[in-house]
Design a protein around this motif. Structure first.
Motif, PDB file in Angstrom:
ATOM      1  N   GLU A  73       0.867  -1.177   0.000  1.00  0.00           N
ATOM      2  CA  GLU A  73       0.000   0.000   0.000  1.00  0.00           C
ATOM      3  C   GLU A  73       0.900   1.221   0.000  1.00  0.00           C
ATOM      4  O   GLU A  73       1.957   1.216   0.624  1.00  0.00           O
TER       5      GLU A  73
ATOM      6  N   HIS B 209       0.685   5.234   0.941  1.00  0.00           N
ATOM      7  CA  HIS B 209      -0.089   6.309   1.555  1.00  0.00           C
ATOM      8  C   HIS B 209       0.713   7.590   1.453  1.00  0.00           C
ATOM      9  O   HIS B 209       1.902   7.596   1.748  1.00  0.00           O
TER      10      HIS B 209
ATOM     11  N   TRP C 253       0.659  11.834   2.431  1.00  0.00           N
ATOM     12  CA  TRP C 253       0.068  12.926   3.190  1.00  0.00           C
ATOM     13  C   TRP C 253       0.759  14.199   2.715  1.00  0.00           C
ATOM     14  O   TRP C 253       1.916  14.449   3.073  1.00  0.00           O
TER      15      TRP C 253
ATOM     16  N   ARG D 281      -3.888  11.025  11.912  1.00  0.00           N
ATOM     17  CA  ARG D 281      -4.371  10.369  10.695  1.00  0.00           C
ATOM     18  C   ARG D 281      -3.337   9.377  10.182  1.00  0.00           C
ATOM     19  O   ARG D 281      -3.691   8.264   9.770  1.00  0.00           O
ATOM     20  N   GLN D 282      -2.066   9.760  10.206  1.00  0.00           N
ATOM     21  CA  GLN D 282      -1.018   8.841   9.774  1.00  0.00           C
ATOM     22  C   GLN D 282      -1.026   7.579  10.628  1.00  0.00           C
ATOM     23  O   GLN D 282      -0.963   6.466  10.103  1.00  0.00           O
TER      24      GLN D 282
ATOM     25  N   GLU E 179      -4.098   5.379   9.832  1.00  0.00           N
ATOM     26  CA  GLU E 179      -3.983   4.680   8.553  1.00  0.00           C
ATOM     27  C   GLU E 179      -2.937   3.574   8.615  1.00  0.00           C
ATOM     28  O   GLU E 179      -3.130   2.503   8.040  1.00  0.00           O
TER      29      GLU E 179
ATOM     30  N   ALA F   2      -3.699  -0.380   8.032  1.00  0.00           N
ATOM     31  CA  ALA F   2      -2.950  -1.158   7.032  1.00  0.00           C
ATOM     32  C   ALA F   2      -2.338  -2.393   7.672  1.00  0.00           C
ATOM     33  O   ALA F   2      -2.354  -3.484   7.083  1.00  0.00           O
TER      34      ALA F   2
END
Length: 52
Positions: free
Chosen positions: A15, A17, A19, A37-38, A41, A45
């Motif tokens: 994945e 991601h 930001w 938020r990090q 997520e 994951a």
């Protein structure tokens, strides 16, 4: 940015991601507004990966 697509092309689950406005390792800055938020997520994951 190219690492995740290469892993996917090689058949490896991955994945990516992003930001905006952050940098590699920015999650270590405890006062960063984006950090919750990090962290959320990343935890999601990892849960997906562990679930198989």
């Amino acid at each position: 940015m190219e690492y995740a697509p290469r892993l996917l092309r090689a058949g490896v689950s991955a994945e990516l991601h992003q930001w905006p406005g952050t940098f590699h390792g920015s999650q270590a800055i405890l006062s960063a507004e984006v950090r919750p938020r990090q962290t959320a997520e990343l935890a999601a994951a990892l849960r997906r990966a562990m679930a198989g």
